[in-house]
Design an enzyme around this catalytic site. Structure first.
Site, short mmCIF file in Angstrom:
data_model
loop_
_atom_site.label_atom_id
_atom_site.label_comp_id
_atom_site.label_asym_id
_atom_site.label_seq_id
_atom_site.Cartn_x
_atom_site.Cartn_y
_atom_site.Cartn_z
N HIS A 171 -23.00 11.55 -25.35
CA HIS A 171 -23.57 12.35 -24.28
C HIS A 171 -24.22 11.41 -23.27
CE1 HIS A 171 -25.80 15.35 -22.11
NE2 HIS A 171 -25.38 16.32 -22.90
N THR A 180 11.36 18.45 20.17
CA THR A 180 11.22 19.51 19.17
C THR A 180 12.49 19.50 18.34
OG1 THR A 180 12.10 21.14 20.70
CG2 THR A 180 9.71 20.91 20.63
N SER A 228 13.23 -8.63 1.05
CA SER A 228 13.61 -9.84 0.34
C SER A 228 15.09 -10.15 0.57
CB SER A 228 13.32 -9.69 -1.16
OG SER A 228 14.16 -8.72 -1.75
N LYS A 268 14.32 -7.60 9.08
CA LYS A 268 13.68 -6.28 9.03
C LYS A 268 12.22 -6.29 9.47
CE LYS A 268 15.09 -3.06 6.67
NZ LYS A 268 15.48 -1.73 7.14
N GLU A 294 4.35 4.39 6.27
CA GLU A 294 4.96 5.04 5.11
C GLU A 294 3.96 5.10 3.95
OE1 GLU A 294 9.59 3.71 6.10
OE2 GLU A 294 8.48 2.73 4.48
#
Lengths: 436, 436, 436, 436
Positions: free
Chosen positions: D69, D145, D268, D273, D280
């Site tokens: 406790h 849209t 890698s 890139k 993200e």
């Protein structure tokens, strides 16, 4: 990772160093497959194995801060160690692979390790359930629906039902383990542009994994969401059992109690308290594991050949859910080990419903004696409501109703209240639940 | 039930009259098993079958308002019809059974019917995916990770990946159908106190179901939560595919478009609009089905031998989730049927990254030529960043870097940019995805 | 919409014809604002009002099947009616607006109507809670933590706590109503390209709404997700209250019972059953409403100036959640109206813990008399555990312990067991809960 | 706690030592209120303050292992320190309180501290949004849209919309902070049986908290579930913004990019890139925080005066959700700080839709010139579809349609394509969004 609920073996699986070790294991398996084709000397592979695993964790953390990319950091760290001792390995390390090849294949290995622990946990729980179920085959208590006494039930049969649910969950975990056991060494967007499928097959074979049939950059996340449901259902099972124990430990029921340790204190204000806090904790943890699921399912819908939004979810949820479930199973085992069952109180409580739990037998004997179901139902309900109101024993209420007694004799009525007639199917139910 | 998304066959399964029909079918199967033991004449059983199914729905609704209990209302409605023509049936109808025996066994039959439709739906989707995948085996586009061009990919291979996920979902549905195919005719708290296990086995056998090994008053809800996950994962798969189409239909990408009907209008304000609204709708519906799951899992933890809290959840969610998923699969089939693919635009977009998608090949040719991975990476990234900034073609940037040209000849460099070298694994991937 | 749980007033708000009526009301308000600027005759506006609302629903459904667009279908249907009688209106109808201007503004009106009903529902529940709380101010029962007796509590105070939670939920609903009360008439992507902000302000003012400060094509969905949480928390409150009643109705406790109608039947097998099925149903419905929330939150993340994925979610969830909550509140009101409270049984149960519920008072009297808290705790726990085991009254156990009696006299000890000393704060608590 | 995402200040709030410090602070405030009534010397209170906080954490952990406790362990640890130096404090420490008095009041303080950090985080994000929005007031891009070009929009207005959502979330957090700012010092089951309401009021006043009107043993959990939703909506807002940036960074769009560090590596395998991985990651974390919510809502339904199932949920979720959101806000601030915006590309992309984005203006000019809306719509759609198919500029398509040119002159048509006419409301929208 949730320190408070971490047990060492499971926490070890999700520790960073185990993760790096498995990742290196994937690179190694791929290098071995590549060795013949690229003339990598066996001695270099050996040197790689020896050197690569030493104290990587710190180096990787430092290098990741710079490149912002975990796998590149790992490769750099390894490279620093082996560039002189194993130049060919250094050159062909990660050849044609993309980071996710290593990460997702290592994750499959981690999930397999974790599932194995959970299966062992469940087996220990199931073993205790079997023992308890057999021991209590003839411990009779009130079966309760809607919290209200229904018909007598054997405590052993109740436990056999839990055991049957345990078996279903173990079966689910075994399937989940299989579902997750797919690796991927197919390169950037899964198209084997630099290294062919035969290399993947060979390397994954060394690791005991199957190749993902058509991957994107990653192993598709429906596998992981499928896997995860086995954790959720396992947790819900424990929650169901723990909830029952909480009910049985209520002051007014007190048919069973979870263990209460020597020196334990139930309340800072009320020294008399013995509370089912272990079982309540199990319910909370099930809630936790269950809540994670929506995030895991959302991870399925990655963009195009992948985005990395799933990664933060998995970094948190996968360790936490496994750790929490492992803790739950271990704690529930402890609860079962120290479970105090009070058969005399079960009997006492059963008697408190004044015989009403036998009402269906009376109903069907009236039907057997020729009454329509509806007439019989009305007769029995009439007496039952009288008992409910006046607390007069149900048998007495029935005996006082001429409409009943003109159909069933005193002896026939009394026979309806014989607990023995409820005991016929116990052995069959234990057997069906896998505990006999 | 969601009228807007209801297709007749699936809605029919969840309609009240089908439910009552299946419930009566359960009573009937049990009566047949009981017939020999209780001397119920075959002629009465025949009369029961003929009479019982006529216009029950209205009667049951009326009687339920009075008794507050659906199964009792059903029994009363049947009883009113057959009491004269089939007195023995009337007497032994529902003999020893509890309501949940009938409800849960009927639910198992409903789930089986519903799963069959979904499997048929998926098969139609999968068939279209196979056709499309084969047709586009040599349609090349940019593979994209993080929304950014990665390496070239065949559109057919992308579709083969969808097909593989479709197959996994069909397999899940088949398993789910099996998991849910358990009935229960073991009485009030599942202990066969009035009618033995052999009757259950016989009656369930007639219905093609297996007996729940150890039931409470109900079939344990982990079965249903297990089943339900197959719906959730199916919906997530469709969401993944629909999200891809939405991406491909963006103004700047425009590599594919969902069908746009004659007479259709895209916007009340902007007459030029052609929007991927079907696919967006599919994403919303997946969100809906996914959200239901937590309630279904919470249903597992019923109190003691059962409480009825699961019932309202299931009344809403089971029809709605099946109806929504059936609609999704049908709508997605329609999307695939009318899908407009623009290979020339795919080619055009692929060219927009100025050759950067071939960077890995350059990297590995440098490695093959003897550079360390890290040195090669740095060289390639240097040229890539230049291309990124100046929009000078990547090949040109590389050719301008003496550090590159001293390792790779002009011809070797140019060869890295040959799309043909990426095509080797297409057939194998189609085969692995089940479409070749 | 969930027929089974639909009450007419709430269902009416979500019925298609109310929706169309509100949408037309939005067009009308905008036309009125436009009238001065475009010289639309008042007589035409009048003709529009008269004609437009007649039997639109069928026409819109038919036209939508053709255009695939709901608002365009509505405009066409209206146009067909008014093109001759109100040519200027026909020309300027929807002038510069986009569909979402109409849809989202109408939705704000719908939410306002629906929230008003829920607030009325809650007020009726709260009124009953006030009455019951006052009536039971001096009805004493066991306060229970962890299902185990803790200290005595007034049933009225328990109800005052429910009332305080009801007030919090009403406050939340009022805020939610305000949060949702934002319309949008700013055109295609919210930039007022055809009609200026002053028109929006004027038209929304007529409808009693505020303008969304910066909209996209739609009113941002964080408003709706914010609103929705008020429904979820309301449902959880009812679930909490219903769960308490279920506990109190258990056979062994039986301190309160939900109403059981004349002619009602509790079980098809067991005629004696009186089950808290209303309250169980409430728990299931809370589960349902809660489960919807993740979908509503996911709707926030629309792409760019909007996509339409939120629409299918809202079409299902908004009606269903309101309908279910309205039903819950009405049903709970009915439960309170017929609630049977058994004070004598409360007293009886309180006595069953043999005086242990007074342990804290003994503890603090020992402290007041000079013992350290820890020593006092140990003394009291020692006697309590003895009582627990032997069922000897707690007072007796204490009196038998010299370590206790040397500190507290017999009279002082007995005084610790006086219920009256627990009654001091009742009126204050009722007042704080808003019921005094 | 999630180490990877922990920032020191927020992690510090949820660290065990801060929690113990706040708990002691609660005991201290209560002792001060009690001092006059129980004659506790000021010197002892001073000694308590000095001694109590020293190195408690280790001691408490050790003692908790024994008593099972946490609060009792804390009291024992403190007691050991002060029993000689402050005997009266030792005696009256925790007098009449129950553990939850201390735990829940301390939690209120923790939530207040945590909310303050989040508010500061948001203010920093909002500040950057204001600056960016002003800077880009006249940066024009395609409003989109359904992912498809709609009408031109100012990037500054888009950011003003984000700012308005930030303000709403800050307002929600401020309210949430208030909602959670309720403590409770009313004893075992909230009935002030040992210490009166005036003590609670005084002690909470010292801590800056309000008293819970009617508590059970705990502060009712609807407060915490209400509070938590503010975190969920904040996370969803960041997810919405991050999703937009991910879209804008796609290769084909490339209108904006998140920062890409020196030395950073994107892949890698593919050295070219530059991926929006920060954004993200933010999407994944929002998913995580959102998923927690169902568990927090389930916590509301505790049994009777409380059970402790909420505790394990809160131990994990409250720190993790705050830590994750704090990290998200900090990371998003970093994204805004380094955001690369490419106005020239926005212009280029806007031109790619060949003038179609001006279709509504053409539509309304035709209406202004006397055509019915429906006729005008058909004309404009006809030309738009031609443009769509042939890539002929929209203005040219229109000019080639006699039905158009007989209504609008060449000059009138050309005027429809003037971007300037779209700029009127920019300043007003910035002002409405709080950034002007």
């Amino acid at each position: 990772m949730i320190e408070r609920y971490s047990r060492p073996e499971m926490a070890g699986i999700w520790a960073e160093d185990n993760r790096l070790r498995l990742m290196l294991g994937v690179e190694e398996a791929f290098l071995e497959a590549l060795a013949g084709r690229k003339a990598i000397p066996a001695s270099e592979l050996k040197a790689f194995k020896a050197a690569a695993h030493q104290g990587l964790h710190q180096k990787v953390v430092a290098l990741e801060a710079q490149s912002g990319h975990e796998v590149i950091a790992l490769l750099a760290a390894v490279s620093a160690v082996i560039q002189d001792s194993a130049p060919a390995v250094n050159r062909y390390l990660h050849y044609g692979l993309t980071s996710s090849d290593v990460l997702d294949t290592a994750l499959a290995l981690q999930l397999r390790q974790a599932a194995d622990i959970l299966l062992k946990d469940w087996e220990e729980v199931a073993g205790r359930l079997r023992t308890l179920a057999r021991a209590h085959a003839q411990t009779w208590m009130a079966g309760r629906t809607h919290g209200v006494h229904a018909e007598p039930i054997s405590f052993g049969v109740k436990l056999a039902g839990w055991h049957a649910e345990a078996l279903r969950n173990m079966e689910r975990l075994r399937r989940a383990r299989e579902t997750a056991g797919f690796g991927k060494l197919s390169g950037a967007v899964g198209c084997f542009t630099q290294a062919g499928p035969e290399l993947e097959l060979e390397a994954l074979g060394k690791l005991g994994l199957k190749p993902e049939p058509v991957a994107t950059q990653v192993v598709p996340r429906d596998r992981h969401a499928d896997y995860f449901h086995a954790l959720v259902l396992s947790a819900a099972a424990i929650e169901r059992f723990a909830t029952e124990i909480r009910h049985l430990q209520r002051t007014e029921v007190l048919e069973a109690e979870e263990p209460f340790g020597k020196g334990q204190k139930g309340s800072s204000a009320m020294p008399h308290k013995r509370n089912p806090i272990l079982c309540e904790n199990l319910c909370g943890l099930a809630r936790l594991i269950r809540s994670y699921e929506s995030a895991v399912v959302e991870d399925i819908v990655l963009w195009h050949e992948r985005d990395i939004s799933h990664s933060s979810v998995e970094r948190v949820i996968l360790p936490d859910a496994h750790i929490a479930l492992d803790f739950m199973l271990a704690r529930f085992k402890k609860v079962l080990d120290g479970l105090q069952v009070h058969p005399e109180r079960m009997k006492e409580n059963l008697d408190r419903s004044l015989g009403l739990v036998f009402s269906q037998t009376v109903l069907l004997r009236l039907v057997d004696a020729g009454l329509s179901r509806e007439d019989a139902y009305e007769l029995v309900q009439r007496s039952a409501m009288k008992t409910w109101k006046t607390r007069e024993p149900f048998l007495k209420s029935l005996q006082a109703d001429p409409a009943v007694t003109k159909t069933l004799s005193k002896g026939e009525l009394a026979a309806c209240f014989d607990l023995d007639s409820y005991k016929g199917a116990v052995q069959e139910l234990l057997a069906r639940g896998g505990v006999a």
